[in-house]
Write an enzyme that holds these catalytic residues in place. Structure first.
Site, PDB file in Angstrom:
ATOM      1  N   TYR A  67      32.347 -46.962 127.578  1.00 35.75           N
ATOM      2  CA  TYR A  67      32.532 -46.029 126.688  1.00 35.75           C
ATOM      3  C   TYR A  67      33.418 -44.918 127.536  1.00 35.75           C
ATOM      4  O   TYR A  67      32.834 -44.676 128.619  1.00 35.75           O
ATOM      5  CB  TYR A  67      30.973 -46.264 126.540  1.00 35.75           C
ATOM      6  CG  TYR A  67      30.545 -46.215 125.199  1.00 35.75           C
ATOM      7  CD1 TYR A  67      31.318 -45.379 124.349  1.00 35.75           C
ATOM      8  CD2 TYR A  67      29.502 -47.028 125.236  1.00 35.75           C
ATOM      9  CE1 TYR A  67      31.301 -45.855 122.520  1.00 35.75           C
ATOM     10  CE2 TYR A  67      29.202 -47.300 123.320  1.00 35.75           C
ATOM     11  CZ  TYR A  67      30.009 -46.540 121.944  1.00 35.75           C
ATOM     12  OH  TYR A  67      29.818 -47.080 121.130  1.00 35.75           O
ATOM     13  N   GLU A  69      34.028 -41.246 125.688  1.00 37.11           N
ATOM     14  CA  GLU A  69      33.594 -40.738 125.161  1.00 37.11           C
ATOM     15  C   GLU A  69      33.553 -39.102 125.857  1.00 37.11           C
ATOM     16  O   GLU A  69      33.492 -38.692 126.602  1.00 37.11           O
ATOM     17  CB  GLU A  69      32.422 -40.195 124.043  1.00 37.11           C
ATOM     18  CG  GLU A  69      31.961 -41.093 123.110  1.00 37.11           C
ATOM     19  CD  GLU A  69      30.811 -41.066 122.056  1.00 37.11           C
ATOM     20  OE1 GLU A  69      29.872 -39.687 122.773  1.00 37.11           O
ATOM     21  OE2 GLU A  69      30.612 -42.279 120.986  1.00 37.11           O
ATOM     22  N   ASP A 213      55.644 -37.986 110.616  1.00 35.12           N
ATOM     23  CA  ASP A 213      55.047 -39.129 110.992  1.00 35.12           C
ATOM     24  C   ASP A 213      55.906 -40.127 110.914  1.00 35.12           C
ATOM     25  O   ASP A 213      56.363 -40.678 110.106  1.00 35.12           O
ATOM     26  CB  ASP A 213      53.574 -39.895 109.356  1.00 35.12           C
ATOM     27  CG  ASP A 213      52.904 -40.926 109.717  1.00 35.12           C
ATOM     28  OD1 ASP A 213      53.629 -41.685 111.525  1.00 35.12           O
ATOM     29  OD2 ASP A 213      52.754 -41.167 109.862  1.00 35.12           O
ATOM     30  N   THR A 239      52.039 -44.497 115.114  1.00 39.07           N
ATOM     31  CA  THR A 239      51.376 -45.676 115.467  1.00 39.07           C
ATOM     32  C   THR A 239      51.652 -46.457 116.607  1.00 39.07           C
ATOM     33  O   THR A 239      53.444 -45.761 116.459  1.00 39.07           O
ATOM     34  CB  THR A 239      51.220 -46.975 114.733  1.00 39.07           C
ATOM     35  OG1 THR A 239      52.656 -46.536 113.703  1.00 39.07           O
ATOM     36  CG2 THR A 239      50.866 -46.526 113.350  1.00 39.07           C
ATOM     37  N   LYS A 242      54.611 -50.311 115.871  1.00 38.21           N
ATOM     38  CA  LYS A 242      55.638 -50.852 114.656  1.00 38.21           C
ATOM     39  C   LYS A 242      56.861 -51.014 115.569  1.00 38.21           C
ATOM     40  O   LYS A 242      57.278 -52.029 116.965  1.00 38.21           O
ATOM     41  CB  LYS A 242      56.330 -49.891 113.746  1.00 38.21           C
ATOM     42  CG  LYS A 242      54.512 -49.586 113.570  1.00 38.21           C
ATOM     43  CD  LYS A 242      55.324 -49.220 112.183  1.00 38.21           C
ATOM     44  CE  LYS A 242      54.190 -49.002 111.124  1.00 38.21           C
ATOM     45  NZ  LYS A 242      52.454 -47.959 111.040  1.00 38.21           N
ATOM     46  N   ARG A 248      48.074 -52.009 118.809  1.00 36.09           N
ATOM     47  CA  ARG A 248      47.678 -51.207 117.503  1.00 36.09           C
ATOM     48  C   ARG A 248      46.763 -50.179 117.849  1.00 36.09           C
ATOM     49  O   ARG A 248      46.641 -50.056 118.089  1.00 36.09           O
ATOM     50  CB  ARG A 248      46.929 -52.864 116.162  1.00 36.09           C
ATOM     51  CG  ARG A 248      47.688 -53.535 116.433  1.00 36.09           C
ATOM     52  CD  ARG A 248      46.835 -54.705 115.240  1.00 36.09           C
ATOM     53  NE  ARG A 248      47.096 -53.709 114.115  1.00 36.09           N
ATOM     54  CZ  ARG A 248      48.615 -54.427 112.946  1.00 36.09           C
ATOM     55  NH1 ARG A 248      49.191 -54.740 114.025  1.00 36.09           N
ATOM     56  NH2 ARG A 248      49.303 -53.787 112.610  1.00 36.09           N
TER      57      ARG A 248
END
Ligand code: DSN
Length: 436
Positions: A67, A69, A213, A239, A242, A248
């Site tokens: 974790y 955060e 984008d 992203t 691609k 991903r």
């Protein structure tokens, strides 16, 4: 009754296995079958790629357990020393790769990176502009079924009917009329160069923030095979899986410090909790790969291959939307063949050529049927195909479509068998993971 915990709970022997095949044979078999599918079939889905072993190793690393955060140096959990190392490397490499001042590498996906821009910079009900889904836009750019279209006020622009290219005059007129707070350029099925200068001029005229984008083309931008949206765009999202060939995930990039707090705060704690640190590590690996001279060669090869594929499809009787491609992708219009995108996707899959049905501009068929298929070259280029192989793939696609055109959705079994054999030969010569 026993009070010995190990007797109550049973033995822990056999709880840990050293390999997945022993721990979970069903999942191990599905993964092995997926590897075989990727090896044996030709991947033509424009948004997919074949990540390196290094990227896969980082994605499957012990950072899965952590974790973290917060952001580097400002975490809500202890033990983040190495999480800080990987996230800082990912940020620095992203900035270097795309030539910008700031990066948030925590978004878990493309959808979440765009949501963060909306949450950070807009208020519910604000007007924004994006490319219409029917002209190659993305769900998160204002589709009525997406949060962007439900909670905000989308105004769309599209492509011209005659040449199927974005009509910048119409974009300007729509912007003047609606005064959007945000203008989005970028899409999922648009194969022409984006005119960032023209978008910048329009955004300046109406006082809008300009977001690109670049998810589909970010690998090409990284490799210098498509103009960069920086410095013309205020914010750039992408992203990473691609044409960029990473895990991903998503990333947000920007130049002006005034966006830092709203964007960081929108990602965490606005939308996400603990970042997927194993994926952040894999993004850092992918950015390092994309900074290499070899990646430049790759990006240019992707475009060269797309041009070869489009030319071959046209020579074999298929129409390419807008008459060709400038990037990694193309839309094939099957209307003249009286074949639906749905039938073509299924027929090509039977011939071991994987692609997706896709609406073409002004399509009269539903998104579940469509009149086209979308094809792309990033994955095939990664496995080593060049223009010769892609010209061959164009011929094979046209044969399968001709079989569907003559026989209906069942296609021509003999043609499909012959194509499968040709696909097998190509795939055998270009393994996806040569050292597996
Ligand atoms: N689903 C992706 C694509 O295939 O283009 C976009 O998110």
């Amino acid at each position: 009754m026993s009070t010995n915990p190990s007797e109550v709970a049973g033995s822990m022997d056999g709880f840990w296995h050293d390999d997945l095949a022993t721990a979970d044979p069903e999942i191990a078999a599905a993964i092995a079958n997926e590897l075989k599918r990727q090896q044996d079939k030709i991947e033509l889905i424009a948004s997919e790629n074949i990540a390196s072993k290094a990227v896969l190793e980082a994605t499957g690393s012990v950072f899965t357990n952590k974790y973290a955060e917060g952001y580097p140096g400002k975490r809500y959990y202890g033990g983040c020393d190495y999480a800080d190392v990987v996230e800082t490397l990912a940020i620095e490499r992203a900035k270097q790769l795309f030539g910008c001042n700031f990066a948030d590498v925590q978004p878990n996906s493309g959808s979440q990176m765009n949501q963060a821009v909306f949450l950070g910079l807009l208020q519910p009900g604000d007007t924004f502009m994006g490319l219409d889904l029917n002209s190659g836009g993305h769900l998160t750019h204002g589709s009525p079924v997406n949060m962007s279209g439900k909670w905000f006020n989308p105004v769309s622009y599209g492509v011209r009917q005659d040449d199927e290219r974005i009509d910048m005059e119409a974009v300007a007129a729509t912007a003047r009329e609606h005064k959007p707070k945000l203008i989005i350029c970028g899409g999922t099925a648009y194969s022409r160069v984006w005119d960032f200068e023209a978008f910048r001029a329009i955004a300046d005229e109406v006082g809008a923030i300009l977001l690109c984008d670049m998810s589909h083309i970010s690998g090409l931008v990284a490799g210098g095979a498509h103009p960069s949206p920086f410095p013309l765009c205020d914010i750039v999202t992408t992203t990473t899986h691609k044409s960029l060939r990473g895990p991903r995930s998503g990333v947000i990039l920007w130049n002006d410090e005034k966006f830092t707090k709203p964007l960081n705060m929108a990602v965490f704690p606005g939308l996400q909790g603990g970042p997927l640190m194993h994926v952040v590590a894999a993004k850092a690996v992918a950015f390092k790969e994309a900074l290499s001279p070899e990646f430049k060669t790759y990006a240019h090869r992707v475009v060269e291959n797309a041009r070869a594929l489009a030319a071959s499809l046209e020579e074999n009787g298929l129409r390419i939307v807008s008459g060709g491609t400038d990037n990694h992708s193309m839309l094939v219009d099957l209307t003249a063949k009286d074949v639906t995108g749905k039938a073509a996707e299924a027929g090509l899959d039977r011939a071991w050529l994987t692609c997706n049905k896709n609406g073409i501009p002004f399509d009269t068929r539903s998104p579940f049927v469509t009149s086209g298929v979308r094809l792309g070259t990033p994955a095939g280029t990664t496995r080593g195909f060049g223009p010769t192989e892609f010209r061959k793939i164009g011929e094979l696609i046209a044969k399968v479509v001709d079989g569907l055109s003559k026989n209906g959705p069942e296609g021509d079994a003999q043609i499909e068998e012959h194509v499968r054999a040709e696909v097998s030969d190509l795939c055998a010569n270009y393994p996806v993971y040569p050292h597996e």
